[in-house]
Motif scaffolding. Structure first.
Motif, PDB file in Angstrom:
ATOM      1  N   PRO A  46      47.828  42.508  89.123  1.00 34.15           N
ATOM      2  CA  PRO A  46      48.368  43.794  89.704  1.00 34.15           C
ATOM      3  C   PRO A  46      49.793  44.087  89.761  1.00 34.15           C
ATOM      4  O   PRO A  46      50.259  45.236  89.284  1.00 34.15           O
ATOM      5  CB  PRO A  46      47.569  43.791  91.131  1.00 34.15           C
ATOM      6  CG  PRO A  46      46.638  42.710  90.939  1.00 34.15           C
ATOM      7  CD  PRO A  46      46.895  41.793  90.010  1.00 34.15           C
ATOM      8  N   LEU A  47      50.599  43.022  90.058  1.00 31.98           N
ATOM      9  CA  LEU A  47      52.040  43.254  89.964  1.00 31.98           C
ATOM     10  C   LEU A  47      52.503  43.406  88.866  1.00 31.98           C
ATOM     11  O   LEU A  47      53.426  44.298  88.553  1.00 31.98           O
ATOM     12  CB  LEU A  47      52.660  42.198  90.564  1.00 31.98           C
ATOM     13  CG  LEU A  47      54.317  42.116  90.511  1.00 31.98           C
ATOM     14  CD1 LEU A  47      54.771  42.998  91.348  1.00 31.98           C
ATOM     15  CD2 LEU A  47      54.716  40.776  91.061  1.00 31.98           C
ATOM     16  N   ASN A  48      51.878  42.692  87.805  1.00 33.83           N
ATOM     17  CA  ASN A  48      52.580  42.890  86.349  1.00 33.83           C
ATOM     18  C   ASN A  48      52.091  44.223  85.685  1.00 33.83           C
ATOM     19  O   ASN A  48      53.089  44.935  85.047  1.00 33.83           O
ATOM     20  CB  ASN A  48      52.088  41.820  85.357  1.00 33.83           C
ATOM     21  CG  ASN A  48      52.886  40.534  85.748  1.00 33.83           C
ATOM     22  OD1 ASN A  48      53.761  40.440  84.982  1.00 33.83           O
ATOM     23  ND2 ASN A  48      52.742  39.922  86.780  1.00 33.83           N
ATOM     24  N   LEU A  49      50.729  44.735  86.195  1.00 35.51           N
ATOM     25  CA  LEU A  49      50.413  46.087  85.715  1.00 35.51           C
ATOM     26  C   LEU A  49      51.225  46.989  86.233  1.00 35.51           C
ATOM     27  O   LEU A  49      51.767  48.117  85.686  1.00 35.51           O
ATOM     28  CB  LEU A  49      48.745  46.383  86.186  1.00 35.51           C
ATOM     29  CG  LEU A  49      48.450  47.547  85.917  1.00 35.51           C
ATOM     30  CD1 LEU A  49      48.160  47.886  84.302  1.00 35.51           C
ATOM     31  CD2 LEU A  49      46.955  47.774  86.560  1.00 35.51           C
ATOM     32  N   LEU A  50      51.640  47.054  87.638  1.00 33.55           N
ATOM     33  CA  LEU A  50      52.430  48.045  88.244  1.00 33.55           C
ATOM     34  C   LEU A  50      53.762  48.073  87.617  1.00 33.55           C
ATOM     35  O   LEU A  50      54.444  49.041  87.424  1.00 33.55           O
ATOM     36  CB  LEU A  50      52.620  47.426  89.713  1.00 33.55           C
ATOM     37  CG  LEU A  50      53.433  48.704  90.503  1.00 33.55           C
ATOM     38  CD1 LEU A  50      52.843  50.072  90.442  1.00 33.55           C
ATOM     39  CD2 LEU A  50      53.472  48.251  91.846  1.00 33.55           C
ATOM     40  N   THR A  51      54.392  46.763  87.421  1.00 32.78           N
ATOM     41  CA  THR A  51      55.594  46.630  86.662  1.00 32.78           C
ATOM     42  C   THR A  51      55.837  47.278  85.052  1.00 32.78           C
ATOM     43  O   THR A  51      56.837  48.008  85.003  1.00 32.78           O
ATOM     44  CB  THR A  51      56.051  45.059  86.586  1.00 32.78           C
ATOM     45  OG1 THR A  51      56.023  44.513  87.804  1.00 32.78           O
ATOM     46  CG2 THR A  51      57.465  45.068  85.934  1.00 32.78           C
ATOM     47  N   GLY A  52      54.618  47.184  84.573  1.00 33.85           N
ATOM     48  CA  GLY A  52      54.553  47.808  83.280  1.00 33.85           C
ATOM     49  C   GLY A  52      54.585  49.406  83.363  1.00 33.85           C
ATOM     50  O   GLY A  52      55.137  50.056  82.615  1.00 33.85           O
ATOM     51  N   LEU A  53      53.804  49.868  84.387  1.00 32.60           N
ATOM     52  CA  LEU A  53      53.647  51.345  84.547  1.00 32.60           C
ATOM     53  C   LEU A  53      55.123  51.883  85.157  1.00 32.60           C
ATOM     54  O   LEU A  53      55.553  52.983  84.763  1.00 32.60           O
ATOM     55  CB  LEU A  53      52.635  51.486  85.865  1.00 32.60           C
ATOM     56  CG  LEU A  53      51.089  51.401  85.531  1.00 32.60           C
ATOM     57  CD1 LEU A  53      50.514  51.578  86.700  1.00 32.60           C
ATOM     58  CD2 LEU A  53      50.635  52.324  84.470  1.00 32.60           C
ATOM     59  N   ILE A  54      55.663  50.999  86.001  1.00 34.76           N
ATOM     60  CA  ILE A  54      57.010  51.454  86.327  1.00 34.76           C
ATOM     61  C   ILE A  54      58.231  51.440  85.252  1.00 34.76           C
ATOM     62  O   ILE A  54      58.915  52.397  85.115  1.00 34.76           O
ATOM     63  CB  ILE A  54      57.539  50.304  87.621  1.00 34.76           C
ATOM     64  CG1 ILE A  54      56.804  50.372  88.415  1.00 34.76           C
ATOM     65  CG2 ILE A  54      59.245  50.630  87.774  1.00 34.76           C
ATOM     66  CD1 ILE A  54      57.179  49.428  89.769  1.00 34.76           C
ATOM     67  N   THR A  55      57.854  50.585  84.439  1.00 35.60           N
ATOM     68  CA  THR A  55      58.874  50.672  83.121  1.00 35.60           C
ATOM     69  C   THR A  55      58.610  51.644  82.454  1.00 35.60           C
ATOM     70  O   THR A  55      59.718  52.511  81.729  1.00 35.60           O
ATOM     71  CB  THR A  55      58.560  49.099  82.283  1.00 35.60           C
ATOM     72  OG1 THR A  55      58.795  48.025  83.087  1.00 35.60           O
ATOM     73  CG2 THR A  55      59.323  49.222  81.025  1.00 35.60           C
TER      74      THR A  55
END
Length: 443
Positions: free
Chosen positions: A140-149
């Motif tokens: 979940p954190l990495n998915l959110l980080t990809g979206l934020i990027t």
């Protein structure tokens, strides 16, 4: 060229699948890529159509296959099994059943089948996220980080577009309303995490990027909903867990939103009052045309066929829709679904949103304080924002928005599964409870 791309995907997909299956520790990296890919694919058009109608006026123009599909398939195989909540299953099956009924009743079925393919692609994204997040809690954190990027890149792009003379910048998505709706799926979970003190740098960057996107886009719905949504996120986050730090940050956030309001209103005013009034009038005439279609086709005209029927059937001319808007669907997802899938379609769509909201709220209540709970608070607001924004936009039906929603739901279900597992006794305890040992006889 498309056949070369498709052949490459046929080779790449099983290789990636085997790699992730044998190296589950890389699932978070795949999740990051999955979150970023909708932005990249929109910009570079990394997809191909084995069969398509490029000139079709609907929102799906063929059977698309993209890199996102390949990554999703690999993540599904490498992930762990997970049970989807029954209410989501039933709501989704209801929506699919209505889609099938409207397709069978349609004069031309192929355009509707294109939308059916889009549903299947989004189902892949859902299972990719839910299964991967079950296998690795960092997903979940990495998915959110990809979206934020992706959103942060768009913030840079829209600033460049704005100072190049674009009145309403849409970034790589091409339209401010589409980019604005995409922002909902990212900014609320990020802002909730920021309030809780988790991953402050990247989540703060996301909030700033969201405001920049809203300012450069000048979309009334995006600006209004984002301000309300951020406030709702603060309320939910503080309701779930209150601390002195969170209250202080929430107070500063509320002040920041209030200070940003005049700037955002000025962004809306970049469009003349005449243009805004014309937009409102066009929306009303489109809804009138959609109402005529619903009256004539109670079972619907078939998904992905609104524009063709509205023009060929004479509904747009009779309603007074001008030629400048004749190529666009009605700017209201509920009216659009009612026209394409009938009255039952609207009921099915509302039922699905209600089921998602119910699961999101239940997940938030089940989770202990932490990053996952903050993420869940943001997801509650995501569902509410989609439900409200759907009333003023049709773009909910486009693949990027469907995919972002599938990612949110997949994360939600994985978080719920993890919370349920924590409350469930270990198997050894369950076995002891089910088969108690006999009490030794007294001597």
């Amino acid at each position: 060229m498309k056949w070369i791309f498709l052949a490459g995907l046929l080779v790449f997909t099983p290789l990636l699948t085997m790699f992730l299956r044998n190296n589950r520790q890389h699932l978070p990296k795949a999740a990051f890529a999955l979150g970023l890919l909708p932005f990249i694919e929109t910009r570079l058009n990394i997809s191909a159509q084995p069969y398509g109608w490029p000139g079709w006026q609907g929102y799906v123009k063929g059977i698309d296959i993209s890199l996102t599909d390949a990554v999703a398939v690999a993540m599904i195989v490498a992930g762990a099994s997970i049970k989807t909540p029954l209410r989501i299953k039933l709501a989704f099956l209801f929506f699919v059943a209505v889609f099938v009924i409207s397709t069978m009743a349609a004069d031309a079925k192929i355009p509707s089948l294109f939308y059916g393919w889009q549903i299947l692609r989004c189902l892949l994204v859902y299972y990719a996220v839910s299964r991967a997040a079950t296998a690795d809690r960092e997903v979940p954190l990495n998915l959110l980080t990809g979206l934020i990027t992706g959103l942060s890149i768009q913030a840079v792009v829209v600033v460049q577009q704005h100072f190049s003379g674009t009145v309403q910048a849409g970034g790589w998505f091409g339209h401010q309303n589409l980019l604005g709706m995409a922002t909902h799926f990212i900014v609320y979970p990020a802002f909730a995490a920021f309030l809780g003190g988790y991953y402050v740098r990247r989540t703060a960057l996301c909030v700033v990027a969201a405001f920049v996107v809203a300012w450069a886009g000048g979309s009334r719905a995006t600006i209004g909903l984002m301000c309300v949504g951020l406030f709702a996120t603060m309320v939910l986050s503080c309701w779930h867990r209150t601390s002195s730090r969170k209250m202080a940050v929430a107070g500063a956030g509320a002040l920041g939103i209030a200070l940003a309001v005049p700037i955002l209103i000025a962004a809306i005013d970049r469009r003349s009052e005449v243009a805004r009034e014309h937009s409102n009038d066009e929306r009303d005439t489109m809804k009138a045309a959609a109402s005529m279609i619903v009256a004539d086709y109670p079972l619907g005209i078939g998904a992905n066929r609104f524009v063709a029927v509205a023009n060929v059937g004479g509904y747009y001319p009779r309603a007074g829709v001008t030629w400048t808007s004749a190529a666009a669907p009605v700017h209201n997802t509920y009216y659009l679904i009612a026209a394409e899938m009938g009255v039952l379609g609207v009921v099915a769509y509302a039922t699905m949103l209600a089921a998602l909201l119910s699961v999101a709220v239940g997940t938030l209540r089940m989770l202990s304080p932490g990053f996952e709970a903050e993420y869940a608070a943001g997801l509650v607001v995501v569902v509410l924002a989609v439900a409200v924004h759907s009333y003023v936009e049709w773009i909910t039906m486009l693949y990027p928005i469907h995919a972002f929603l599938a990612m949110s739901v997949g994360t939600m279900v994985a978080l719920r599964s993890r919370a349920t597992a924590k409350k469930r006794p270990p198997k050894s305890v369950q076995s002891a409870m089910s088969h108690p040992q006999p009490t030794p006889a007294a001597t």
